[in-house]
Design a protein around this motif. Structure first.
Motif, PDB file in Angstrom:
ATOM      1  N   THR A 123       0.824  -1.209   0.000  1.00  0.00           N
ATOM      2  CA  THR A 123       0.000   0.000   0.000  1.00  0.00           C
ATOM      3  C   THR A 123       0.864   1.267   0.000  1.00  0.00           C
ATOM      4  O   THR A 123       2.099   1.178   0.157  1.00  0.00           O
ATOM      5  CB  THR A 123      -0.978  -0.012   1.206  1.00  0.00           C
ATOM      6  OG1 THR A 123      -1.959   1.016   1.003  1.00  0.00           O
ATOM      7  CG2 THR A 123      -0.267   0.213   2.532  1.00  0.00           C
ATOM      8  N   VAL A 124       0.236   2.397  -0.173  1.00  0.00           N
ATOM      9  CA  VAL A 124       0.996   3.654  -0.149  1.00  0.00           C
ATOM     10  C   VAL A 124       1.685   3.795   1.221  1.00  0.00           C
ATOM     11  O   VAL A 124       1.093   3.496   2.250  1.00  0.00           O
ATOM     12  CB  VAL A 124       0.093   4.878  -0.434  1.00  0.00           C
ATOM     13  CG1 VAL A 124      -0.515   4.811  -1.818  1.00  0.00           C
ATOM     14  CG2 VAL A 124      -1.014   5.012   0.592  1.00  0.00           C
ATOM     15  N   GLY A 125       2.944   4.161   1.210  1.00  0.00           N
ATOM     16  CA  GLY A 125       3.688   4.349   2.451  1.00  0.00           C
ATOM     17  C   GLY A 125       4.213   3.076   3.086  1.00  0.00           C
ATOM     18  O   GLY A 125       4.786   3.110   4.174  1.00  0.00           O
ATOM     19  N   SER A 126       4.066   1.936   2.400  1.00  0.00           N
ATOM     20  CA  SER A 126       4.545   0.675   2.987  1.00  0.00           C
ATOM     21  C   SER A 126       6.064   0.534   2.869  1.00  0.00           C
ATOM     22  O   SER A 126       6.658  -0.346   3.484  1.00  0.00           O
ATOM     23  CB  SER A 126       3.854  -0.523   2.322  1.00  0.00           C
ATOM     24  OG  SER A 126       4.102  -0.524   0.936  1.00  0.00           O
ATOM     25  N   GLY A 127       6.675   1.362   2.031  1.00  0.00           N
ATOM     26  CA  GLY A 127       8.128   1.342   1.909  1.00  0.00           C
ATOM     27  C   GLY A 127       8.632   0.658   0.654  1.00  0.00           C
ATOM     28  O   GLY A 127       9.811   0.305   0.565  1.00  0.00           O
ATOM     29  N   LYS A 128       7.765   0.513  -0.345  1.00  0.00           N
ATOM     30  CA  LYS A 128       8.205  -0.204  -1.549  1.00  0.00           C
ATOM     31  C   LYS A 128       9.315   0.527  -2.299  1.00  0.00           C
ATOM     32  O   LYS A 128      10.266  -0.096  -2.747  1.00  0.00           O
ATOM     33  CB  LYS A 128       7.026  -0.560  -2.460  1.00  0.00           C
ATOM     34  CG  LYS A 128       6.109   0.569  -2.795  1.00  0.00           C
ATOM     35  CD  LYS A 128       4.797   0.062  -3.392  1.00  0.00           C
ATOM     36  CE  LYS A 128       3.893   1.222  -3.733  1.00  0.00           C
ATOM     37  NZ  LYS A 128       3.367   1.931  -2.530  1.00  0.00           N
ATOM     38  N   THR A 129       9.211   1.846  -2.403  1.00  0.00           N
ATOM     39  CA  THR A 129      10.263   2.596  -3.107  1.00  0.00           C
ATOM     40  C   THR A 129      11.586   2.494  -2.354  1.00  0.00           C
ATOM     41  O   THR A 129      12.637   2.211  -2.952  1.00  0.00           O
ATOM     42  CB  THR A 129       9.865   4.085  -3.244  1.00  0.00           C
ATOM     43  OG1 THR A 129       8.560   4.154  -3.822  1.00  0.00           O
ATOM     44  CG2 THR A 129      10.845   4.841  -4.109  1.00  0.00           C
ATOM     45  N   ARG A 142       4.347   7.122   9.052  1.00  0.00           N
ATOM     46  CA  ARG A 142       5.331   7.418   7.989  1.00  0.00           C
ATOM     47  C   ARG A 142       4.783   8.438   7.012  1.00  0.00           C
ATOM     48  O   ARG A 142       5.509   9.322   6.542  1.00  0.00           O
ATOM     49  CB  ARG A 142       5.688   6.141   7.237  1.00  0.00           C
ATOM     50  CG  ARG A 142       6.493   5.176   8.059  1.00  0.00           C
ATOM     51  CD  ARG A 142       6.845   4.002   7.185  1.00  0.00           C
ATOM     52  NE  ARG A 142       7.404   2.916   7.964  1.00  0.00           N
ATOM     53  CZ  ARG A 142       7.620   1.706   7.475  1.00  0.00           C
ATOM     54  NH1 ARG A 142       7.325   1.436   6.230  1.00  0.00           N
ATOM     55  NH2 ARG A 142       8.145   0.763   8.231  1.00  0.00           N
ATOM     56  N   ARG A 147       6.375  11.859   5.704  1.00  0.00           N
ATOM     57  CA  ARG A 147       6.722  12.081   4.293  1.00  0.00           C
ATOM     58  C   ARG A 147       5.982  13.278   3.704  1.00  0.00           C
ATOM     59  O   ARG A 147       6.503  13.966   2.830  1.00  0.00           O
ATOM     60  CB  ARG A 147       6.428  10.820   3.469  1.00  0.00           C
ATOM     61  CG  ARG A 147       7.046  10.852   2.080  1.00  0.00           C
ATOM     62  CD  ARG A 147       6.749   9.603   1.270  1.00  0.00           C
ATOM     63  NE  ARG A 147       5.359   9.534   0.849  1.00  0.00           N
ATOM     64  CZ  ARG A 147       4.832   8.534   0.156  1.00  0.00           C
ATOM     65  NH1 ARG A 147       5.574   7.495  -0.177  1.00  0.00           N
ATOM     66  NH2 ARG A 147       3.566   8.538  -0.200  1.00  0.00           N
ATOM     67  N   GLU A 206      10.852  -3.815  10.608  1.00  0.00           N
ATOM     68  CA  GLU A 206      12.173  -3.953   9.959  1.00  0.00           C
ATOM     69  C   GLU A 206      12.685  -2.597   9.465  1.00  0.00           C
ATOM     70  O   GLU A 206      11.911  -1.753   9.014  1.00  0.00           O
ATOM     71  CB  GLU A 206      12.081  -4.901   8.755  1.00  0.00           C
ATOM     72  CG  GLU A 206      11.388  -6.230   9.015  1.00  0.00           C
ATOM     73  CD  GLU A 206      12.152  -7.139   9.960  1.00  0.00           C
ATOM     74  OE1 GLU A 206      13.366  -6.936  10.133  1.00  0.00           O
ATOM     75  OE2 GLU A 206      11.518  -8.037  10.538  1.00  0.00           O
ATOM     76  N   THR A 207      13.997  -2.439   9.498  1.00  0.00           N
ATOM     77  CA  THR A 207      14.610  -1.240   8.914  1.00  0.00           C
ATOM     78  C   THR A 207      14.640  -1.401   7.387  1.00  0.00           C
ATOM     79  O   THR A 207      14.449  -2.505   6.866  1.00  0.00           O
ATOM     80  CB  THR A 207      16.057  -1.068   9.414  1.00  0.00           C
ATOM     81  OG1 THR A 207      16.816  -2.188   8.928  1.00  0.00           O
ATOM     82  CG2 THR A 207      16.130  -1.018  10.935  1.00  0.00           C
ATOM     83  N   ILE A 208      14.925  -0.299   6.701  1.00  0.00           N
ATOM     84  CA  ILE A 208      14.955  -0.366   5.230  1.00  0.00           C
ATOM     85  C   ILE A 208      15.987  -1.395   4.727  1.00  0.00           C
ATOM     86  O   ILE A 208      15.655  -2.235   3.884  1.00  0.00           O
ATOM     87  CB  ILE A 208      15.179   1.043   4.615  1.00  0.00           C
ATOM     88  CG1 ILE A 208      13.949   1.917   4.894  1.00  0.00           C
ATOM     89  CG2 ILE A 208      15.447   0.961   3.122  1.00  0.00           C
ATOM     90  CD1 ILE A 208      14.117   3.397   4.564  1.00  0.00           C
TER      91      ILE A 208
HETATM   92  N1  LIG Z   1      11.465   0.184   6.927  1.00  0.00           N
HETATM   93  C1  LIG Z   1      11.226   1.478   7.149  1.00  0.00           C
HETATM   94  N2  LIG Z   1      11.368   1.988   8.380  1.00  0.00           N
HETATM   95  C2  LIG Z   1      11.123   3.298   8.619  1.00  0.00           C
HETATM   96  N3  LIG Z   1      10.722   4.185   7.686  1.00  0.00           N
HETATM   97  C3  LIG Z   1      10.559   3.733   6.432  1.00  0.00           C
HETATM   98  C4  LIG Z   1      10.787   2.360   6.092  1.00  0.00           C
HETATM   99  N4  LIG Z   1      10.538   2.207   4.764  1.00  0.00           N
HETATM  100  C5  LIG Z   1      10.162   3.425   4.303  1.00  0.00           C
HETATM  101  N5  LIG Z   1      10.190   4.342   5.288  1.00  0.00           N
HETATM  102  C6  LIG Z   1       9.808   5.755   5.169  1.00  0.00           C
HETATM  103  O1  LIG Z   1       8.392   5.747   5.026  1.00  0.00           O
HETATM  104  C7  LIG Z   1       7.982   6.628   3.993  1.00  0.00           C
HETATM  105  C8  LIG Z   1       7.280   5.835   2.912  1.00  0.00           C
HETATM  106  O2  LIG Z   1       8.228   5.036   2.245  1.00  0.00           O
HETATM  107  P1  LIG Z   1       8.233   4.917   0.662  1.00  0.00           P
HETATM  108  O3  LIG Z   1       9.406   4.087   0.292  1.00  0.00           O
HETATM  109  O4  LIG Z   1       8.072   6.257   0.045  1.00  0.00           O
HETATM  110  O5  LIG Z   1       6.884   4.058   0.477  1.00  0.00           O
HETATM  111  P2  LIG Z   1       6.012   3.730  -0.801  1.00  0.00           P
HETATM  112  O6  LIG Z   1       6.919   3.762  -1.988  1.00  0.00           O
HETATM  113  O7  LIG Z   1       5.461   2.376  -0.542  1.00  0.00           O
HETATM  114  O8  LIG Z   1       4.937   4.786  -0.827  1.00  0.00           O
HETATM  115  C9  LIG Z   1       9.216   7.341   3.506  1.00  0.00           C
HETATM  116  O9  LIG Z   1       9.300   8.579   4.167  1.00  0.00           O
HETATM  117  C10 LIG Z   1      10.371   6.417   3.920  1.00  0.00           C
HETATM  118  O10 LIG Z   1      11.545   7.126   4.200  1.00  0.00           O
END
Ligand SMILES: Nc1ncnc2c1ncn2[C@@H]1O[C@H](COP(=O)(O)OP(=O)(O)O)[C@@H](O)[C@H]1O
Ligand SMILES: Nc1ncnc2c1ncn2[C@@H]1O[C@H](COP(=O)(O)OS(=O)(=O)O)[C@@H](OP(=O)(O)O)[C@H]1O
Length: 172
Positions: free
Chosen positions: A10-16, A115, A119, A156-158
């Motif tokens: 989903t949006v904000g899940s950290g896929k990017t 998050r 963001r 989990e961390t990135i």
């Molecule tokens: N594992 C993580 N732990 C903490 N913050 C994260 C993690 N993954 C992503 N973030 C932060 O959360 C926000 C959303 O991540 P983002 O990669 O943009 O998600 P998406 O592409 O799914 O919308 C960003 O500000 C990013 O820096």
């Protein structure tokens, strides 16, 4: 043969973030790779009626960009993006012209929302849209179950997420 992995969620899940970090890990292992943030392939306004996320244009761009990356020697292509149905997955696979694996990130919604607040600081309308979409899209993705692998990465961390994603795809 080149293979592709779509990191979805989903949006904000950290896929990017995960896709970028996975690309860095592949580079550190000296594995020729490319990373595609699918959002950029659909960033064109206005979108045609009935296609609010520019799906058709996204596929045309994906086909062209992927071919260029493969010609340049990429052996692993990591994508970050949203697909909502099995039909959309098939269309991606056809456009890529490569075997595609799909890994979905699951993150507890309160964490996603925290998050998103971070963001979208200073962007109240963007924040409102993403907050609203986060739960809706999580439900759509859970029902569609398009992924080969679902990982809960709430804690989990990135870099850890990137490792998990790669481990499921490449075995290490
Ligand atoms: N594992 C993580 N732990 C903490 N913050 C994260 C993690 N993954 C992503 N973030 C932060 O959360 C926000 C959303 O991540 P983002 O990669 O943009 O998600 P998406 O592409 O799914 O919308 C960003 O500000 C990013 O820096
Ligand atoms: N079905 C579907 N297809 C494609 N994209 C989808 C879909 N559903 C939601 N999203 C997510 O919508 C978010 C759009 O946010 P953007 O900030 O890029 O907005 S805009 O398109 O520039 O207006 C962007 O969110 P983030 O993932 O948070 O970046 C997209 O990933």
């Amino acid at each position: 043969m080149t293979t592709a992995l779509l990191v979805t969620g989903t949006v904000g899940s950290g896929k990017t973030s995960a896709a970028e970090a996975a690309g860095d890990l592949l580079t550190a292992r000296e594995i020729p790779n490319a990373v595609i943030d699918v959002d950029w392939l659909r960033r064109c306004w206005p979108s045609p009626p009935g296609d609010r996320f520019n799906g058709a244009l996204t596929l045309r761009n994906l086909r062209a960009v992927t071919r260029n990356f493969v010609d340049a020697g990429a052996e692993r292509i990591v994508l970050a993006g949203v697909i909502e149905s099995k039909a959309e997955r098939q269309a991606y696979e056809e456009a890529l012209g490569l075997p595609l694996a799909v890994c979905r990130l699951r993150v507890a919604l309160p964490v996603v929302r925290t998050r998103l607040h971070r963001r979208h600081e200073g962007d109240p309308s963007g924040l409102a849209w993403h907050l609203d979409r986060s739960g809706e899209l999580e439900r759509i993705l859970a029902a569609a179950a398009v992924e080969d692998r679902l990982v809960d990465v709430t804690d989990e961390t990135i870099p850890q997420v990137a490792q998990l994603v790669l481990r499921g795809w490449m075995g290490s």
